[in-house]
Design an enzyme around this catalytic site. Structure first.
Site, PDB file in Angstrom:
ATOM      1  N   ARG A  51      78.722  24.850  18.894  1.00 44.46           N
ATOM      2  CA  ARG A  51      77.739  25.822  18.376  1.00 44.46           C
ATOM      3  C   ARG A  51      78.447  27.065  17.839  1.00 44.46           C
ATOM      4  O   ARG A  51      78.037  27.627  16.827  1.00 44.46           O
ATOM      5  CB  ARG A  51      76.740  26.197  19.488  1.00 44.46           C
ATOM      6  N   TYR A  96      78.629  35.052  19.560  1.00 41.13           N
ATOM      7  CA  TYR A  96      79.084  34.959  20.942  1.00 41.13           C
ATOM      8  C   TYR A  96      78.682  33.628  21.558  1.00 41.13           C
ATOM      9  O   TYR A  96      77.860  32.897  20.997  1.00 41.13           O
ATOM     10  CB  TYR A  96      78.554  36.135  21.768  1.00 41.13           C
ATOM     11  N   ARG A 116      84.077  51.437   7.436  1.00 46.75           N
ATOM     12  CA  ARG A 116      82.680  51.006   7.351  1.00 46.75           C
ATOM     13  C   ARG A 116      82.239  50.768   5.907  1.00 46.75           C
ATOM     14  O   ARG A 116      82.080  51.706   5.123  1.00 46.75           O
ATOM     15  CB  ARG A 116      81.763  52.037   8.011  1.00 46.75           C
ATOM     16  N   GLU A 155      60.548  31.241  21.677  1.00 41.35           N
ATOM     17  CA  GLU A 155      61.450  31.033  22.824  1.00 41.35           C
ATOM     18  C   GLU A 155      61.474  32.319  23.641  1.00 41.35           C
ATOM     19  O   GLU A 155      60.824  33.295  23.308  1.00 41.35           O
ATOM     20  CB  GLU A 155      62.849  30.651  22.341  1.00 41.35           C
TER      21      GLU A 155
HETATM   22  N1  PLP Z   1      67.452  31.149  23.140  1.00 41.62           N
HETATM   23  C1  PLP Z   1      68.010  32.361  23.033  1.00 41.62           C
HETATM   24  C2  PLP Z   1      67.402  33.370  22.118  1.00 41.62           C
HETATM   25  C3  PLP Z   1      69.156  32.685  23.783  1.00 41.62           C
HETATM   26  O1  PLP Z   1      69.716  33.897  23.679  1.00 41.62           O
HETATM   27  C4  PLP Z   1      69.678  31.716  24.669  1.00 41.62           C
HETATM   28  C5  PLP Z   1      70.858  32.001  25.492  1.00 41.62           C
HETATM   29  O2  PLP Z   1      71.362  33.086  25.526  1.00 41.62           O
HETATM   30  C6  PLP Z   1      69.058  30.473  24.755  1.00 41.62           C
HETATM   31  C7  PLP Z   1      67.941  30.210  23.958  1.00 41.62           C
HETATM   32  C8  PLP Z   1      69.577  29.397  25.667  1.00 41.62           C
HETATM   33  O3  PLP Z   1      70.771  28.862  25.159  1.00 41.62           O
HETATM   34  P1  PLP Z   1      71.851  28.194  26.140  1.00 41.62           P
HETATM   35  O4  PLP Z   1      71.142  27.113  26.873  1.00 41.62           O
HETATM   36  O5  PLP Z   1      72.889  27.682  25.197  1.00 41.62           O
HETATM   37  O6  PLP Z   1      72.336  29.293  27.029  1.00 41.62           O
END
Ligand code: PLP
Length: 283
Positions: free
Chosen positions: A52, A33, A100, A179
């Site tokens: 991406r 997504y 499935r 993160e």
């Molecule tokens: N890290 C994770 C795990 C995410 O799910 C997201 C965004 O959903 C981000 C970082 C930040 O990415 P972006 O700046 O492309 O939204």
């Protein structure tokens, strides 16, 4: 107002936007997504998001659901049909609908869905007050560089944050912050922004990428290295980035106040730089 959503070529009232129970996204989380911000009805950083997406699809050997031009037109169409001024477009591609079975189905077209979400990205009250974060163990798989819809660990992390009265959970692996559950993580020490380097351990945030460019242009130093929760507790500032939050200051981590409990100057400056760039691009 009920939204108009997109399902495999059709624009439908949201109550009619349906997908098969055999969709592989539903059965296996076999999908990817993107979430792209919208400011003044215009897409923010559209191309890097689609770059991406291309990488995520390639890593999972999944086909494009339509041409790149059609995908762009769909993004613009769904904004227009929903009269979206500020918020996000969510889009998802799955490996399609098939009985499935774990291995890839043959000759099955991908499923593409999209919808809009309205949100005040610029006048966001969370940015004025700053937000709280807790830490949780990072229990995700190790291909976090792929933006897959397999989001159960982030769901559990975000729920833990919510139950602790916090906005986000920072995930810890091998003693270091990876993160946030849906955002990249940063601390600031002596004017230098510190954030984890890109690898399969984190998602390469598009907001992170833009922030690096803006910081460089404004002589804000960025050091890419891992940092621990303890280091974060002692930081001058902390903040997070994502397409749906831009730059969001953090004022508390695990109950410990950061920067005297106020959004810090570096985070506020970077947020403003990001907003200025997004608004300028939308003009
Ligand atoms: N890290 C994770 C795990 C995410 O799910 C997201 C965004 O959903 C981000 C970082 C930040 O990415 P972006 O700046 O492309 O939204």
């Amino acid at each position: 107002m009920s939204r108009i959503v997109y399902v495999n070529g059709d624009y439908l009232p949201e109550k009619d936007g349906k997908i098969s129970i055999f969709d592989r996204g539903f059965l296996f989380a076999d999908g990817v997504y993107e979430v792209t911000a919208v400011v003044k009805g215009r897409l923010v950083d559209y191309q890097p998001h689609m770059d991406r997406l291309e990488r995520s699809l390639g890593e999972l050997r999944m086909a494009w659901p339509c041409s790149k031009a059609e995908l762009r037109a769909m993004h613009e169409d769904i904004i227009r049909r929903n009269a979206l001024d500020e918020g996000m477009v969510y889009m998802q591609v799955t490996r399609g609908t098939a009985d499935r079975e774990f291995k890839f189905p043959q000759d099955v077209p991908p499923n593409l869905i999209a919808f809009t979400q309205s949100k005040k990205l610029i006048d966001n009250p969370d940015a004025t007050t700053g937000v709280k974060v807790i830490t949780v163990p990072d229990i995700r798989w190790t291909r976090r560089d792929i933006k897959s819809v397999m989001l159960l660990a982030p769901v559990l992390g975000k729920q833990a944050a919510y139950e602790a009265g916090a906005f986000e959970a920072w995930m810890i692996e091998d003693g270091a912050v990876t993160e946030g559950t849906s955002s990249n993580a940063y601390i600031v020490k002596d004017g230098c922004v510190i954030t984890r380097p890109l690898s399969n351990r984190i998602l390469a945030g598009i907001t992170r990428q833009s922030l690096f460019r803006l910081a460089k242009d404004s002589n804000v130093r960025i050091e890419e290295r891992t940092f621990t929760a303890t280091e974060a507790y002692e930081a001058d500032e902390a903040f997070l980035t994502s397409a749906s939050n831009f730059v969001l200051p953090i004022i508390e981590i695990d109950g410990k106040r950061i920067g005297g409990g106020q959004p810090g100057p570096v985070a506020r400056r970077l947020r403003q730089l990001f907003i200025d760039a997004a608004e300028a691009a939308a003009d």
